[in-house]
Design a protein around this motif. Sequence first.
Motif, PDB file in Angstrom:
ATOM      1  N   VAL A   4      -2.147 -51.622 -45.326  1.00 14.89           N
ATOM      2  CA  VAL A   4      -3.431 -51.245 -44.767  1.00 14.89           C
ATOM      3  C   VAL A   4      -3.911 -50.086 -45.621  1.00 14.89           C
ATOM      4  O   VAL A   4      -3.110 -49.244 -46.035  1.00 14.89           O
ATOM      5  CB  VAL A   4      -3.292 -50.820 -43.293  1.00 14.89           C
ATOM      6  CG1 VAL A   4      -4.613 -50.346 -42.735  1.00 14.89           C
ATOM      7  CG2 VAL A   4      -2.737 -51.961 -42.472  1.00 14.89           C
ATOM      8  N   TYR A   5      -5.198 -50.048 -45.921  1.00 17.48           N
ATOM      9  CA  TYR A   5      -5.697 -48.986 -46.790  1.00 17.48           C
ATOM     10  C   TYR A   5      -7.033 -48.466 -46.267  1.00 17.48           C
ATOM     11  O   TYR A   5      -7.737 -49.145 -45.511  1.00 17.48           O
ATOM     12  CB  TYR A   5      -5.855 -49.489 -48.232  1.00 17.48           C
ATOM     13  CG  TYR A   5      -6.880 -50.577 -48.398  1.00 17.48           C
ATOM     14  CD1 TYR A   5      -8.206 -50.263 -48.676  1.00 17.48           C
ATOM     15  CD2 TYR A   5      -6.538 -51.917 -48.274  1.00 17.48           C
ATOM     16  CE1 TYR A   5      -9.159 -51.253 -48.830  1.00 17.48           C
ATOM     17  CE2 TYR A   5      -7.475 -52.911 -48.424  1.00 17.48           C
ATOM     18  CZ  TYR A   5      -8.790 -52.577 -48.699  1.00 17.48           C
ATOM     19  OH  TYR A   5      -9.726 -53.562 -48.838  1.00 17.48           O
ATOM     20  N   ALA A   6      -7.340 -47.246 -46.670  1.00 19.97           N
ATOM     21  CA  ALA A   6      -8.635 -46.648 -46.351  1.00 19.97           C
ATOM     22  C   ALA A   6      -9.251 -46.148 -47.649  1.00 19.97           C
ATOM     23  O   ALA A   6      -8.575 -45.529 -48.471  1.00 19.97           O
ATOM     24  CB  ALA A   6      -8.477 -45.514 -45.357  1.00 19.97           C
ATOM     25  N   ILE A  17     -11.995 -49.500 -44.180  1.00 16.18           N
ATOM     26  CA  ILE A  17     -10.601 -49.781 -43.837  1.00 16.18           C
ATOM     27  C   ILE A  17     -10.354 -51.267 -44.009  1.00 16.18           C
ATOM     28  O   ILE A  17     -11.147 -52.097 -43.543  1.00 16.18           O
ATOM     29  CB  ILE A  17     -10.300 -49.331 -42.391  1.00 16.18           C
ATOM     30  CG1 ILE A  17     -10.513 -47.823 -42.267  1.00 16.18           C
ATOM     31  CG2 ILE A  17      -8.882 -49.732 -41.979  1.00 16.18           C
ATOM     32  CD1 ILE A  17     -10.601 -47.311 -40.855  1.00 16.18           C
ATOM     33  N   GLY A  18      -9.257 -51.604 -44.683  1.00 15.38           N
ATOM     34  CA  GLY A  18      -8.928 -53.005 -44.909  1.00 15.38           C
ATOM     35  C   GLY A  18      -7.435 -53.195 -45.089  1.00 15.38           C
ATOM     36  O   GLY A  18      -6.650 -52.271 -44.904  1.00 15.38           O
ATOM     37  N   TYR A  19      -7.036 -54.410 -45.452  1.00 15.39           N
ATOM     38  CA  TYR A  19      -5.627 -54.699 -45.736  1.00 15.39           C
ATOM     39  C   TYR A  19      -5.559 -55.554 -46.993  1.00 15.39           C
ATOM     40  O   TYR A  19      -6.509 -56.250 -47.344  1.00 15.39           O
ATOM     41  CB  TYR A  19      -4.932 -55.380 -44.555  1.00 15.39           C
ATOM     42  CG  TYR A  19      -5.237 -56.842 -44.444  1.00 15.39           C
ATOM     43  CD1 TYR A  19      -4.385 -57.794 -45.002  1.00 15.39           C
ATOM     44  CD2 TYR A  19      -6.381 -57.293 -43.813  1.00 15.39           C
ATOM     45  CE1 TYR A  19      -4.668 -59.141 -44.924  1.00 15.39           C
ATOM     46  CE2 TYR A  19      -6.676 -58.627 -43.719  1.00 15.39           C
ATOM     47  CZ  TYR A  19      -5.819 -59.556 -44.279  1.00 15.39           C
ATOM     48  OH  TYR A  19      -6.101 -60.893 -44.211  1.00 15.39           O
ATOM     49  N   THR A  50      -2.829 -45.321 -47.690  1.00 11.66           N
ATOM     50  CA  THR A  50      -2.166 -46.628 -47.659  1.00 11.66           C
ATOM     51  C   THR A  50      -0.997 -46.548 -46.700  1.00 11.66           C
ATOM     52  O   THR A  50      -0.368 -45.495 -46.543  1.00 11.66           O
ATOM     53  CB  THR A  50      -1.640 -47.076 -49.042  1.00 11.66           C
ATOM     54  OG1 THR A  50      -0.717 -46.113 -49.529  1.00 11.66           O
ATOM     55  CG2 THR A  50      -2.766 -47.289 -50.027  1.00 11.66           C
ATOM     56  N   ALA A  59      -0.028 -55.961 -40.541  1.00 10.78           N
ATOM     57  CA  ALA A  59      -1.108 -55.293 -41.270  1.00 10.78           C
ATOM     58  C   ALA A  59      -2.448 -55.491 -40.550  1.00 10.78           C
ATOM     59  O   ALA A  59      -3.232 -54.549 -40.422  1.00 10.78           O
ATOM     60  CB  ALA A  59      -1.188 -55.809 -42.701  1.00 10.78           C
ATOM     61  N   ARG A  62      -2.496 -53.259 -37.464  1.00 10.02           N
ATOM     62  CA  ARG A  62      -2.701 -51.851 -37.816  1.00 10.02           C
ATOM     63  C   ARG A  62      -4.127 -51.611 -38.297  1.00 10.02           C
ATOM     64  O   ARG A  62      -4.736 -50.593 -37.980  1.00 10.02           O
ATOM     65  CB  ARG A  62      -1.683 -51.417 -38.869  1.00 10.02           C
ATOM     66  CG  ARG A  62      -1.790 -49.970 -39.246  1.00 10.02           C
ATOM     67  CD  ARG A  62      -1.527 -49.047 -38.070  1.00 10.02           C
ATOM     68  NE  ARG A  62      -1.526 -47.675 -38.536  1.00 10.02           N
ATOM     69  CZ  ARG A  62      -1.994 -46.645 -37.840  1.00 10.02           C
ATOM     70  NH1 ARG A  62      -2.473 -46.834 -36.629  1.00 10.02           N
ATOM     71  NH2 ARG A  62      -1.961 -45.435 -38.343  1.00 10.02           N
ATOM     72  N   GLU A  63      -4.677 -52.551 -39.064  1.00 12.91           N
ATOM     73  CA  GLU A  63      -6.066 -52.434 -39.511  1.00 12.91           C
ATOM     74  C   GLU A  63      -6.991 -52.331 -38.298  1.00 12.91           C
ATOM     75  O   GLU A  63      -7.893 -51.487 -38.252  1.00 12.91           O
ATOM     76  CB  GLU A  63      -6.458 -53.636 -40.369  1.00 12.91           C
ATOM     77  CG  GLU A  63      -7.912 -53.605 -40.806  1.00 12.91           C
ATOM     78  CD  GLU A  63      -8.396 -54.917 -41.401  1.00 12.91           C
ATOM     79  OE1 GLU A  63      -9.345 -54.873 -42.186  1.00 12.91           O
ATOM     80  OE2 GLU A  63      -7.835 -55.976 -41.071  1.00 12.91           O
ATOM     81  N   LYS A  64      -6.756 -53.170 -37.324  1.00 11.94           N
ATOM     82  CA  LYS A  64      -7.572 -53.155 -36.111  1.00 11.94           C
ATOM     83  C   LYS A  64      -7.458 -51.807 -35.401  1.00 11.94           C
ATOM     84  O   LYS A  64      -8.453 -51.265 -34.913  1.00 11.94           O
ATOM     85  CB  LYS A  64      -7.141 -54.298 -35.184  1.00 11.94           C
ATOM     86  CG  LYS A  64      -8.050 -54.519 -34.020  1.00 11.94           C
ATOM     87  CD  LYS A  64      -7.651 -55.767 -33.253  1.00 11.94           C
ATOM     88  CE  LYS A  64      -8.598 -56.002 -32.097  1.00 11.94           C
ATOM     89  NZ  LYS A  64      -8.270 -57.215 -31.357  1.00 11.94           N
ATOM     90  N   LYS A  67      -9.470 -49.145 -37.141  1.00  8.15           N
ATOM     91  CA  LYS A  67     -10.913 -49.333 -37.011  1.00  8.15           C
ATOM     92  C   LYS A  67     -11.448 -48.886 -35.648  1.00  8.15           C
ATOM     93  O   LYS A  67     -12.652 -48.921 -35.422  1.00  8.15           O
ATOM     94  CB  LYS A  67     -11.281 -50.792 -37.282  1.00  8.15           C
ATOM     95  CG  LYS A  67     -11.180 -51.137 -38.760  1.00  8.15           C
ATOM     96  CD  LYS A  67     -11.603 -52.561 -39.029  1.00  8.15           C
ATOM     97  CE  LYS A  67     -11.636 -52.814 -40.533  1.00  8.15           C
ATOM     98  NZ  LYS A  67     -12.058 -54.190 -40.845  1.00  8.15           N
TER      99      LYS A  67
END
Length: 82
Positions: A4-6, A17-19, A50, A59, A62-64, A67
């Motif tokens: 997961v990254y920002a 924010i994405g993966y 990250t 992932a 965690r992304e959710k 957000k």
Amino acid sequence: MYFVYALYSSKSDKIYIGYSENPEKRLQSHNDERNKGWTRKFQPWKLVYTEECATKTAALKREKQLKTAAGRRFVWELIKNN
């Protein structure tokens, strides 16, 4: 392995924010001038966070979380403190 990254755009003061399996390659994609997505108008982006996840499902979960309002506050605090 998934991450997961920002991303942060200081030019526009926006976060994304994405993966991805490869956050560095994904960053290049977001910053590519041929990018036709939402992130294009806020270039350039900088990778600010990250987090490694064992599975794609983990992932996405965690992304959710990141957000949500609390997750976004977490990312903004990272940016503010760096």
